[in-house]
Design a protein around this motif. Structure first.
Motif, PDB file in Angstrom:
ATOM      1  N   GLU A 112     -10.910  49.890 -43.901  1.00  0.00           N
ATOM      2  CA  GLU A 112     -10.285  48.572 -44.991  1.00  0.00           C
ATOM      3  C   GLU A 112     -11.352  47.862 -44.856  1.00  0.00           C
ATOM      4  OE1 GLU A 112      -7.426  45.117 -43.896  1.00  0.00           O
ATOM      5  OE2 GLU A 112      -6.809  47.432 -43.357  1.00  0.00           O
ATOM      6  N   ALA A 113     -11.865  47.348 -46.153  1.00  0.00           N
ATOM      7  CA  ALA A 113     -12.872  46.140 -46.261  1.00  0.00           C
ATOM      8  C   ALA A 113     -12.304  45.038 -45.831  1.00  0.00           C
ATOM      9  CB  ALA A 113     -13.390  46.248 -47.536  1.00  0.00           C
ATOM     10  N   VAL A 114     -13.124  44.281 -44.923  1.00  0.00           N
ATOM     11  CA  VAL A 114     -12.654  43.093 -44.642  1.00  0.00           C
ATOM     12  C   VAL A 114     -13.519  41.858 -45.410  1.00  0.00           C
ATOM     13  CG1 VAL A 114     -12.492  41.329 -42.393  1.00  0.00           C
ATOM     14  CG2 VAL A 114     -11.862  43.710 -42.373  1.00  0.00           C
ATOM     15  N   ASP A 115     -12.870  40.875 -45.976  1.00  0.00           N
ATOM     16  CA  ASP A 115     -13.481  40.120 -46.837  1.00  0.00           C
ATOM     17  C   ASP A 115     -13.505  38.892 -45.979  1.00  0.00           C
ATOM     18  OD1 ASP A 115     -14.700  38.303 -48.799  1.00  0.00           O
ATOM     19  OD2 ASP A 115     -12.862  38.246 -49.954  1.00  0.00           O
ATOM     20  N   LEU A 116     -14.803  38.439 -45.552  1.00  0.00           N
ATOM     21  CA  LEU A 116     -15.277  37.253 -44.878  1.00  0.00           C
ATOM     22  C   LEU A 116     -15.551  35.958 -45.514  1.00  0.00           C
ATOM     23  CD1 LEU A 116     -17.370  38.904 -41.666  1.00  0.00           C
ATOM     24  CD2 LEU A 116     -14.884  38.090 -41.864  1.00  0.00           C
ATOM     25  N   GLN A 117     -15.345  36.207 -46.614  1.00  0.00           N
ATOM     26  CA  GLN A 117     -15.705  35.066 -47.636  1.00  0.00           C
ATOM     27  C   GLN A 117     -14.024  34.568 -48.225  1.00  0.00           C
ATOM     28  OE1 GLN A 117     -18.470  33.206 -47.822  1.00  0.00           O
ATOM     29  NE2 GLN A 117     -19.194  34.963 -46.254  1.00  0.00           N
ATOM     30  N   ARG A 118     -13.220  35.053 -47.895  1.00  0.00           N
ATOM     31  CA  ARG A 118     -11.909  34.928 -48.591  1.00  0.00           C
ATOM     32  C   ARG A 118     -11.472  33.384 -48.863  1.00  0.00           C
ATOM     33  NH1 ARG A 118      -7.927  38.250 -45.863  1.00  0.00           N
ATOM     34  NH2 ARG A 118      -7.936  36.529 -44.159  1.00  0.00           N
ATOM     35  N   GLU A 119     -11.690  32.778 -47.592  1.00  0.00           N
ATOM     36  CA  GLU A 119     -11.138  31.323 -47.645  1.00  0.00           C
ATOM     37  C   GLU A 119     -12.026  30.500 -48.693  1.00  0.00           C
ATOM     38  OE1 GLU A 119      -9.743  27.657 -44.780  1.00  0.00           O
ATOM     39  OE2 GLU A 119     -10.383  29.567 -43.907  1.00  0.00           O
ATOM     40  N   PHE A 120     -13.370  30.827 -48.822  1.00  0.00           N
ATOM     41  CA  PHE A 120     -14.365  30.190 -49.493  1.00  0.00           C
ATOM     42  C   PHE A 120     -14.054  30.301 -50.759  1.00  0.00           C
ATOM     43  CE2 PHE A 120     -18.396  30.072 -51.788  1.00  0.00           C
ATOM     44  CZ  PHE A 120     -18.716  28.701 -51.547  1.00  0.00           C
ATOM     45  N   ARG A 121     -13.736  31.687 -51.213  1.00  0.00           N
ATOM     46  CA  ARG A 121     -13.370  32.133 -52.630  1.00  0.00           C
ATOM     47  C   ARG A 121     -12.218  31.417 -53.032  1.00  0.00           C
ATOM     48  NH1 ARG A 121     -16.872  36.512 -53.432  1.00  0.00           N
ATOM     49  NH2 ARG A 121     -17.028  37.660 -51.522  1.00  0.00           N
ATOM     50  N   THR A 122     -11.372  31.225 -52.198  1.00  0.00           N
ATOM     51  CA  THR A 122      -9.868  30.566 -52.768  1.00  0.00           C
ATOM     52  C   THR A 122     -10.127  29.107 -52.821  1.00  0.00           C
ATOM     53  OG1 THR A 122      -9.090  30.426 -50.260  1.00  0.00           O
ATOM     54  CG2 THR A 122      -8.338  32.139 -51.627  1.00  0.00           C
ATOM     55  N   ARG A 123     -10.885  28.659 -52.127  1.00  0.00           N
ATOM     56  CA  ARG A 123     -11.056  27.080 -51.945  1.00  0.00           C
ATOM     57  C   ARG A 123     -12.014  26.763 -53.118  1.00  0.00           C
ATOM     58  NH1 ARG A 123     -11.236  23.858 -46.604  1.00  0.00           N
ATOM     59  NH2 ARG A 123      -9.552  25.018 -45.249  1.00  0.00           N
ATOM     60  N   PHE A 124     -13.105  27.355 -53.517  1.00  0.00           N
ATOM     61  CA  PHE A 124     -13.971  27.256 -54.366  1.00  0.00           C
ATOM     62  C   PHE A 124     -14.192  28.191 -55.649  1.00  0.00           C
ATOM     63  CE2 PHE A 124     -15.342  25.343 -50.264  1.00  0.00           C
ATOM     64  CZ  PHE A 124     -15.410  23.867 -50.779  1.00  0.00           C
ATOM     65  N   ALA A 125     -13.196  28.601 -55.930  1.00  0.00           N
ATOM     66  CA  ALA A 125     -13.220  29.468 -57.259  1.00  0.00           C
ATOM     67  C   ALA A 125     -14.120  29.282 -58.248  1.00  0.00           C
ATOM     68  CB  ALA A 125     -11.790  29.677 -57.773  1.00  0.00           C
ATOM     69  N   ALA A 180     -23.901  22.636 -46.718  1.00  0.00           N
ATOM     70  CA  ALA A 180     -22.928  23.405 -47.452  1.00  0.00           C
ATOM     71  C   ALA A 180     -22.932  24.929 -46.968  1.00  0.00           C
ATOM     72  CB  ALA A 180     -23.673  23.753 -49.071  1.00  0.00           C
ATOM     73  N   ILE A 181     -24.176  25.371 -46.576  1.00  0.00           N
ATOM     74  CA  ILE A 181     -24.255  26.748 -45.859  1.00  0.00           C
ATOM     75  C   ILE A 181     -23.592  26.666 -44.702  1.00  0.00           C
ATOM     76  CG2 ILE A 181     -25.972  28.461 -44.772  1.00  0.00           C
ATOM     77  CD1 ILE A 181     -27.800  27.693 -46.979  1.00  0.00           C
ATOM     78  N   MET A 182     -23.825  25.784 -43.984  1.00  0.00           N
ATOM     79  CA  MET A 182     -22.950  25.681 -42.668  1.00  0.00           C
ATOM     80  C   MET A 182     -21.543  25.510 -42.856  1.00  0.00           C
ATOM     81  SD  MET A 182     -25.318  25.948 -40.680  1.00  0.00           S
ATOM     82  CE  MET A 182     -24.272  25.971 -39.051  1.00  0.00           C
ATOM     83  N   TYR A 183     -20.953  24.943 -43.846  1.00  0.00           N
ATOM     84  CA  TYR A 183     -19.680  24.889 -44.238  1.00  0.00           C
ATOM     85  C   TYR A 183     -19.192  26.227 -44.487  1.00  0.00           C
ATOM     86  CZ  TYR A 183     -15.295  23.498 -46.398  1.00  0.00           C
ATOM     87  OH  TYR A 183     -13.927  23.463 -46.468  1.00  0.00           O
ATOM     88  N   LEU A 232     -16.232  28.272 -42.635  1.00  0.00           N
ATOM     89  CA  LEU A 232     -15.030  29.360 -43.183  1.00  0.00           C
ATOM     90  C   LEU A 232     -14.923  30.707 -43.067  1.00  0.00           C
ATOM     91  CD1 LEU A 232     -15.059  27.445 -46.900  1.00  0.00           C
ATOM     92  CD2 LEU A 232     -13.433  26.697 -44.734  1.00  0.00           C
ATOM     93  N   SER A 233     -16.162  31.245 -42.903  1.00  0.00           N
ATOM     94  CA  SER A 233     -16.486  32.710 -42.780  1.00  0.00           C
ATOM     95  C   SER A 233     -15.940  32.965 -41.285  1.00  0.00           C
ATOM     96  CB  SER A 233     -17.791  33.207 -43.088  1.00  0.00           C
ATOM     97  OG  SER A 233     -18.130  33.334 -44.301  1.00  0.00           O
ATOM     98  N   SER A 234     -16.372  32.110 -40.352  1.00  0.00           N
ATOM     99  CA  SER A 234     -15.844  32.299 -38.970  1.00  0.00           C
ATOM    100  C   SER A 234     -14.684  32.173 -38.733  1.00  0.00           C
ATOM    101  CB  SER A 234     -16.637  31.046 -37.867  1.00  0.00           C
ATOM    102  OG  SER A 234     -16.287  30.018 -38.120  1.00  0.00           O
ATOM    103  N   ARG A 235     -13.748  31.357 -39.621  1.00  0.00           N
ATOM    104  CA  ARG A 235     -12.333  31.438 -39.362  1.00  0.00           C
ATOM    105  C   ARG A 235     -11.596  32.646 -40.111  1.00  0.00           C
ATOM    106  NH1 ARG A 235     -10.191  25.472 -41.590  1.00  0.00           N
ATOM    107  NH2 ARG A 235      -8.648  26.961 -41.952  1.00  0.00           N
TER     108      ARG A 235
END
Length: 139
Positions: free
Chosen positions: A42-55, A110-113, A117-120
């Motif tokens: 199963e692929a895990v998207d560690l950028q999911r929250e970033f993608r939803t907040r900043f489409a 921005a990179i740290m933010y 989000l990825s760590s969450r």
């Protein structure tokens, strides 16, 4: 993060079933003719929250990529270029250095933010993996 998720998934997702012929079944090294080991991939998207907040950012980044522009515009190299090349050329070393420093801080923040989000997403994904003891065998 991905290595930890992969290890946790492999430890908890091993289920022993009666022998079945399938490409999804993987021999775990201790192959017994009566059982095989399944490891779901199963692929895990560690950028999911970033993608939803900043489409909107994804669309802008794709446009910039097509036009061969980096999205991380100001890093250490650009800061040094501003300080040692642009500043002296404009005879405004202090002003150019301050502007470059502000831009560098904005991009680094921005990179740290994004990392936060990825760590969450990582914590959420890791928590969703069931412990090995609660997994029941199918069949």
């Amino acid at each position: 993060m991905r290595r930890t998720l992969k290890k946790a998934t492999q430890e908890s997702a091993v289920v022993h079933l009666p022998a079945v012929s399938s490409d999804l079944l993987v021999d775990d090294g201790d192959f017994d003719a009566d059982e095989v080991t399944i490891r779901p991939v199963e692929a895990v998207d560690l950028q999911r929250e970033f993608r939803t907040r900043f489409a909107w950012y994804l669309r802008a980044r794709e446009w910039l990529r097509v036009h061969r522009v980096r999205t991380h515009l100001v890093s250490g190299i650009e800061f040094q270029m501003a300080m040692f090349v642009i500043g002296p050329l404009l005879s405004q070393i202090v002003a150019v250095t301050i502007c470059a420093a502000i831009l560098l801080l904005v991009f680094e923040a921005a990179i740290m933010y994004k990392l936060w989000l990825s760590s969450r997403d990582f914590t959420r994904s890791l928590a969703s993996i069931p412990p090995p003891h609660t997994r029941s065998a199918l069949g």
